[in-house]
Write a protein that holds these residues in place. Structure first.
Motif, PDB file in Angstrom:
ATOM      1  N   MET B  32      19.955   5.225  24.656  1.00 23.91           N
ATOM      2  CA  MET B  32      20.333   3.836  24.934  1.00 23.91           C
ATOM      3  C   MET B  32      20.068   3.512  26.391  1.00 23.91           C
ATOM      4  O   MET B  32      20.072   4.409  27.255  1.00 23.91           O
ATOM      5  CB  MET B  32      21.802   3.592  24.579  1.00 23.91           C
ATOM      6  N   TYR B  33      19.859   2.215  26.667  1.00 25.90           N
ATOM      7  CA  TYR B  33      19.397   1.776  27.981  1.00 25.90           C
ATOM      8  C   TYR B  33      20.063   0.464  28.366  1.00 25.90           C
ATOM      9  O   TYR B  33      20.360  -0.360  27.509  1.00 25.90           O
ATOM     10  CB  TYR B  33      17.882   1.541  27.959  1.00 25.90           C
ATOM     11  N   TRP B  34      20.193   0.267  29.667  1.00 22.96           N
ATOM     12  CA  TRP B  34      20.569  -1.030  30.225  1.00 22.96           C
ATOM     13  C   TRP B  34      19.480  -1.481  31.204  1.00 22.96           C
ATOM     14  O   TRP B  34      19.080  -0.720  32.094  1.00 22.96           O
ATOM     15  CB  TRP B  34      21.898  -0.964  30.962  1.00 22.96           C
ATOM     16  N   TYR B  35      19.035  -2.735  31.007  1.00 22.74           N
ATOM     17  CA  TYR B  35      18.044  -3.350  31.878  1.00 22.74           C
ATOM     18  C   TYR B  35      18.624  -4.635  32.456  1.00 22.74           C
ATOM     19  O   TYR B  35      19.481  -5.271  31.853  1.00 22.74           O
ATOM     20  CB  TYR B  35      16.789  -3.735  31.094  1.00 22.74           C
ATOM     21  N   ARG B  36      18.061  -5.041  33.580  1.00 18.89           N
ATOM     22  CA  ARG B  36      18.302  -6.391  34.071  1.00 18.89           C
ATOM     23  C   ARG B  36      16.960  -7.103  34.225  1.00 18.89           C
ATOM     24  O   ARG B  36      15.936  -6.459  34.530  1.00 18.89           O
ATOM     25  CB  ARG B  36      19.063  -6.390  35.397  1.00 18.89           C
ATOM     26  N   GLN B  37      16.991  -8.410  34.005  1.00 14.72           N
ATOM     27  CA  GLN B  37      15.792  -9.225  34.122  1.00 14.72           C
ATOM     28  C   GLN B  37      16.099 -10.398  35.029  1.00 14.72           C
ATOM     29  O   GLN B  37      16.874 -11.289  34.688  1.00 14.72           O
ATOM     30  CB  GLN B  37      15.315  -9.734  32.761  1.00 14.72           C
ATOM     31  N   ASP B  38      15.479 -10.410  36.174  1.00 20.17           N
ATOM     32  CA  ASP B  38      15.622 -11.510  37.116  1.00 20.17           C
ATOM     33  C   ASP B  38      14.590 -12.579  36.789  1.00 20.17           C
ATOM     34  O   ASP B  38      13.552 -12.275  36.173  1.00 20.17           O
ATOM     35  CB  ASP B  38      15.472 -11.007  38.544  1.00 20.17           C
ATOM     36  N   PRO B  39      14.840 -13.821  37.194  1.00 19.55           N
ATOM     37  CA  PRO B  39      13.948 -14.920  36.799  1.00 19.55           C
ATOM     38  C   PRO B  39      12.480 -14.655  37.128  1.00 19.55           C
ATOM     39  O   PRO B  39      12.155 -14.268  38.253  1.00 19.55           O
ATOM     40  CB  PRO B  39      14.483 -16.098  37.609  1.00 19.55           C
ATOM     41  N   GLY B  40      11.613 -14.829  36.144  1.00 20.26           N
ATOM     42  CA  GLY B  40      10.177 -14.666  36.334  1.00 20.26           C
ATOM     43  C   GLY B  40       9.717 -13.236  36.522  1.00 20.26           C
ATOM     44  O   GLY B  40       8.572 -13.011  36.951  1.00 20.26           O
ATOM     45  N   MET B  41      10.584 -12.288  36.209  1.00 19.87           N
ATOM     46  CA  MET B  41      10.249 -10.872  36.434  1.00 19.87           C
ATOM     47  C   MET B  41      10.312 -10.087  35.133  1.00 19.87           C
ATOM     48  O   MET B  41      10.882 -10.529  34.140  1.00 19.87           O
ATOM     49  CB  MET B  41      11.239 -10.260  37.427  1.00 19.87           C
ATOM     50  N   GLY B  42       9.744  -8.875  35.202  1.00 20.45           N
ATOM     51  CA  GLY B  42       9.901  -7.952  34.081  1.00 20.45           C
ATOM     52  C   GLY B  42      11.272  -7.299  34.117  1.00 20.45           C
ATOM     53  O   GLY B  42      12.101  -7.596  34.974  1.00 20.45           O
ATOM     54  N   LYS B  44      13.964  -4.289  34.618  1.00 23.51           N
ATOM     55  CA  LYS B  44      14.154  -3.091  35.437  1.00 23.51           C
ATOM     56  C   LYS B  44      15.309  -2.272  34.860  1.00 23.51           C
ATOM     57  O   LYS B  44      16.363  -2.815  34.536  1.00 23.51           O
ATOM     58  CB  LYS B  44      14.441  -3.466  36.889  1.00 23.51           C
ATOM     59  N   LEU B  45      15.109  -0.967  34.791  1.00 22.25           N
ATOM     60  CA  LEU B  45      16.090  -0.071  34.181  1.00 22.25           C
ATOM     61  C   LEU B  45      17.244   0.205  35.139  1.00 22.25           C
ATOM     62  O   LEU B  45      17.036   0.607  36.285  1.00 22.25           O
ATOM     63  CB  LEU B  45      15.404   1.237  33.789  1.00 22.25           C
ATOM     64  N   ILE B  46      18.472   0.023  34.640  1.00 21.72           N
ATOM     65  CA  ILE B  46      19.658   0.263  35.456  1.00 21.72           C
ATOM     66  C   ILE B  46      20.179   1.687  35.218  1.00 21.72           C
ATOM     67  O   ILE B  46      20.318   2.473  36.139  1.00 21.72           O
ATOM     68  CB  ILE B  46      20.761  -0.756  35.120  1.00 21.72           C
ATOM     69  N   TYR B  47      20.503   1.976  33.968  1.00 21.31           N
ATOM     70  CA  TYR B  47      20.990   3.288  33.538  1.00 21.31           C
ATOM     71  C   TYR B  47      20.478   3.565  32.140  1.00 21.31           C
ATOM     72  O   TYR B  47      20.163   2.648  31.393  1.00 21.31           O
ATOM     73  CB  TYR B  47      22.525   3.319  33.495  1.00 21.31           C
ATOM     74  N   TYR B  48      20.452   4.842  31.791  1.00 15.70           N
ATOM     75  CA  TYR B  48      20.132   5.209  30.429  1.00 15.70           C
ATOM     76  C   TYR B  48      20.949   6.415  29.997  1.00 15.70           C
ATOM     77  O   TYR B  48      21.564   7.099  30.838  1.00 15.70           O
ATOM     78  CB  TYR B  48      18.630   5.465  30.239  1.00 15.70           C
ATOM     79  N   SER B  49      20.945   6.650  28.695  1.00 14.80           N
ATOM     80  CA  SER B  49      21.714   7.759  28.130  1.00 14.80           C
ATOM     81  C   SER B  49      20.919   8.373  26.979  1.00 14.80           C
ATOM     82  O   SER B  49      20.389   7.650  26.132  1.00 14.80           O
ATOM     83  CB  SER B  49      23.059   7.250  27.608  1.00 14.80           C
ATOM     84  N   VAL B  50      20.854   9.693  26.955  1.00 11.55           N
ATOM     85  CA  VAL B  50      20.122  10.372  25.884  1.00 11.55           C
ATOM     86  C   VAL B  50      21.065  10.919  24.813  1.00 11.55           C
ATOM     87  O   VAL B  50      20.613  11.596  23.877  1.00 11.55           O
ATOM     88  CB  VAL B  50      19.205  11.481  26.423  1.00 11.55           C
ATOM     89  N   GLY B  51      22.355  10.654  24.958  1.00  9.60           N
ATOM     90  CA  GLY B  51      23.308  11.076  23.948  1.00  9.60           C
ATOM     91  C   GLY B  51      24.715  10.922  24.470  1.00  9.60           C
ATOM     92  O   GLY B  51      24.927  10.686  25.673  1.00  9.60           O
ATOM     93  N   ALA B  52      25.675  11.047  23.579  1.00 13.62           N
ATOM     94  CA  ALA B  52      27.082  10.913  23.967  1.00 13.62           C
ATOM     95  C   ALA B  52      27.405  11.905  25.080  1.00 13.62           C
ATOM     96  O   ALA B  52      27.061  13.091  25.004  1.00 13.62           O
ATOM     97  CB  ALA B  52      27.983  11.140  22.761  1.00 13.62           C
ATOM     98  N   GLY B  53      28.040  11.394  26.143  1.00 10.47           N
ATOM     99  CA  GLY B  53      28.432  12.228  27.267  1.00 10.47           C
ATOM    100  C   GLY B  53      27.372  12.455  28.321  1.00 10.47           C
ATOM    101  O   GLY B  53      27.628  13.105  29.342  1.00 10.47           O
ATOM    102  N   ILE B  54      26.166  11.909  28.105  1.00 14.58           N
ATOM    103  CA  ILE B  54      25.050  12.135  29.035  1.00 14.58           C
ATOM    104  C   ILE B  54      24.510  10.791  29.499  1.00 14.58           C
ATOM    105  O   ILE B  54      24.075   9.984  28.680  1.00 14.58           O
ATOM    106  CB  ILE B  54      23.910  12.918  28.362  1.00 14.58           C
TER     107      ILE B  54
END
Lengths: 115, 113
Positions: B32-42, B44-54
């Motif tokens: 799972m992943y969290w991204y942010r998108q600023d106006p007119g931009m692609g 950008k990855l904030i944080y990610y997780s490859v499984g519970a606890g990680i």
């Protein structure tokens, strides 16, 4: 390291004419490449993906893209634009050995379709 | 399947306030992943997780925290909201393998005033 460059920030076409959205990538390993579409105030929808099988990839809504390793390109095309194609398009790369399967996004191309 | 769901859809915060953006997926995806998108931009990855606890940092983690106690949920926490965090936030999930596309939620539009 992986990176993506979308060569045009805005593309304007007339309805019924061809669409070409250009994308160049950089990848240390065998890349997976994706095109996503984002309609205004909506989430992202997958158009198509390349994963080392056929180099010409067909997607939804008549879009297709060709993977050219020698040119490090993955341009998106459509023979005939519809008004409903007006949206933001993102070219995205993921390295084969990328921990966490992180995606790198291009800056986006806004497609405008004139009647 | 509902796919990836996010709440709230919109939020206005004052500087210094805190909040949690919720993300849930029902596809049994490990990643799972969290991204942010600023106006007119692609995105950008904030944080990610490859499984519970990680969990692990992405490109722009400063000012955010995450946790992953279950496979389904991946909340994003803003502790001291700043105007620079005004953005649209997208959660995504996928199965392991770079061949698999990520599935995105509908987004949360956050404004910090």
């Amino acid at each position: 390291a992986q990176s993506v460059t979308q060569l045009d920030s805005h593309v304007s076409v007339s309805e019924g004419t061809p669409v070409l959205l250009r994308c160049n990538y950089s990848s240390s390993y065998s890349p997976s490449l994706f095109w996503y579409v984002q309609h205004p105030n909506k989430g992202l929808q997958l158009l198509l993906k390349y994963t080392s099988a056929a180099t010409l990839v067909k997607g939804i809504n008549g879009f297709e893209a060709e993977f050219k390793k020698s040119e490090t390109s993955f341009h998106l095309t459509k023979p005939s634009a519809h008004m409903s194609d007006a949206a933001e398009y993102f070219c995205v790369v993921s390295d084969l050995y990328n921990a966490g399967n992180m995606l790198t996004f291009g800056g986006g191309t806004r497609l405008m379709v004139k009647p | 399947n509902a796919g990836v769901t996010q709440t709230p859809k919109f939020r206005i915060l004052k500087i210094g306030q805190s909040m949690t953006l919720q993300c849930t997926q029902d596809m049994n995806h490990n990643y799972m992943y969290w991204y942010r998108q600023d106006p007119g931009m692609g995105l950008k990855l904030i944080y990610y997780s490859v499984g519970a606890g990680i969990t692990d940092k992405g490109e722009v983690p400063n000012g955010y925290n995450v946790s992953r106690s279950t496979t389904e949920d991946f909340p994003l926490r803003l502790e001291l909201a700043a105007p620079s965090q005004t953005s649209v936030y997208f959660c995504a999930s996928t199965l392991p393998s770079s061949y698999n596309e990520q599935f995105f939620g509908p987004g949360t539009r956050l404004t910090v005033l």
